[in-house]
Scaffold this motif. Structure first.
Motif, short mmCIF file in Angstrom:
data_model
loop_
_atom_site.label_atom_id
_atom_site.label_comp_id
_atom_site.label_asym_id
_atom_site.label_seq_id
_atom_site.Cartn_x
_atom_site.Cartn_y
_atom_site.Cartn_z
N CYS A 30 0.83 -1.21 0.00
CA CYS A 30 0.00 0.00 0.00
C CYS A 30 0.86 1.26 0.00
O CYS A 30 0.55 2.23 -0.69
CB CYS A 30 -0.93 0.00 1.21
SG CYS A 30 -2.35 -1.10 1.02
N ARG A 33 2.08 1.81 -3.45
CA ARG A 33 0.99 2.30 -4.29
C ARG A 33 0.76 3.79 -4.04
O ARG A 33 0.58 4.57 -4.97
CB ARG A 33 -0.28 1.51 -3.99
CG ARG A 33 -1.48 1.89 -4.83
CD ARG A 33 -2.67 1.03 -4.52
NE ARG A 33 -2.42 -0.37 -4.69
CZ ARG A 33 -2.37 -1.01 -5.86
NH1 ARG A 33 -2.59 -0.34 -6.96
NH2 ARG A 33 -2.12 -2.29 -5.92
N CYS A 38 -0.46 3.74 -9.43
CA CYS A 38 -0.79 2.46 -10.05
C CYS A 38 -0.06 2.22 -11.36
O CYS A 38 -0.01 1.10 -11.85
CB CYS A 38 -2.29 2.36 -10.28
SG CYS A 38 -3.22 2.31 -8.75
N ASP A 47 -0.11 -6.07 -8.65
CA ASP A 47 -1.51 -6.22 -9.03
C ASP A 47 -1.71 -7.45 -9.92
O ASP A 47 -2.67 -8.20 -9.76
CB ASP A 47 -2.01 -4.98 -9.75
CG ASP A 47 -2.17 -3.79 -8.82
OD1 ASP A 47 -2.11 -3.97 -7.59
OD2 ASP A 47 -2.36 -2.67 -9.33
N SER A 77 -7.99 -0.97 -5.09
CA SER A 77 -6.81 -1.22 -4.26
C SER A 77 -6.51 -0.05 -3.33
O SER A 77 -6.14 -0.24 -2.18
CB SER A 77 -5.60 -1.52 -5.14
OG SER A 77 -5.80 -2.71 -5.84
N ARG A 80 -8.88 -0.24 -0.45
CA ARG A 80 -8.44 -1.24 0.54
C ARG A 80 -7.33 -0.68 1.41
O ARG A 80 -7.31 -0.91 2.62
CB ARG A 80 -7.96 -2.51 -0.16
CG ARG A 80 -9.03 -3.29 -0.81
CD ARG A 80 -8.54 -4.61 -1.30
NE ARG A 80 -7.30 -4.48 -2.08
CZ ARG A 80 -6.68 -5.48 -2.65
NH1 ARG A 80 -7.15 -6.71 -2.55
NH2 ARG A 80 -5.58 -5.30 -3.34
#
Length: 90
Positions: A30, A33, A38, A47, A77, A80
């Motif tokens: 995370c 990211r 992305c 991913d 994502s 999340r």
């Protein structure tokens, strides 16, 4: 059931640290990211790994009543990560 205040058994420690390592790895993914986005090749490989080699195209459906769909896998994502629901699936 163990008595409260007693240490975990060897098997319980194994499960505890297995979960902890997985959670730390998810948190690290995370952070990557959030830092790089992305489109970063490492993030895209993560991913792809999570989705058996292919990043799903949007929209992405979920079973979340508050968010029934996401524009794409990246948005899902990021959700999340923000919600710290690392193992939420669609």
């Amino acid at each position: 059931a163990q008595e409260p205040g007693t240490p975990l058994s060897d098997q319980e420690y194994h499960q505890f640290f297995k979960f902890l390592r997985i959670t730390i790895q998810a948190r690290t993914a995370c952070q990557l990211r959030e830092l790089y986005g992305c489109k970063n090749s490492l993030v895209q490989r993560l991913d792809e790994y999570e989705n058996h080699g292919v990043i799903p195209l949007g929209p992405i459906c979920s079973e979340l009543p508050e968010n029934p769909s996401f524009h794409n896998f990246c948005t899902f994502s990021l959700y999340r990560c923000i919600m710290k629901q690392y193992f939420l699936k669609v």
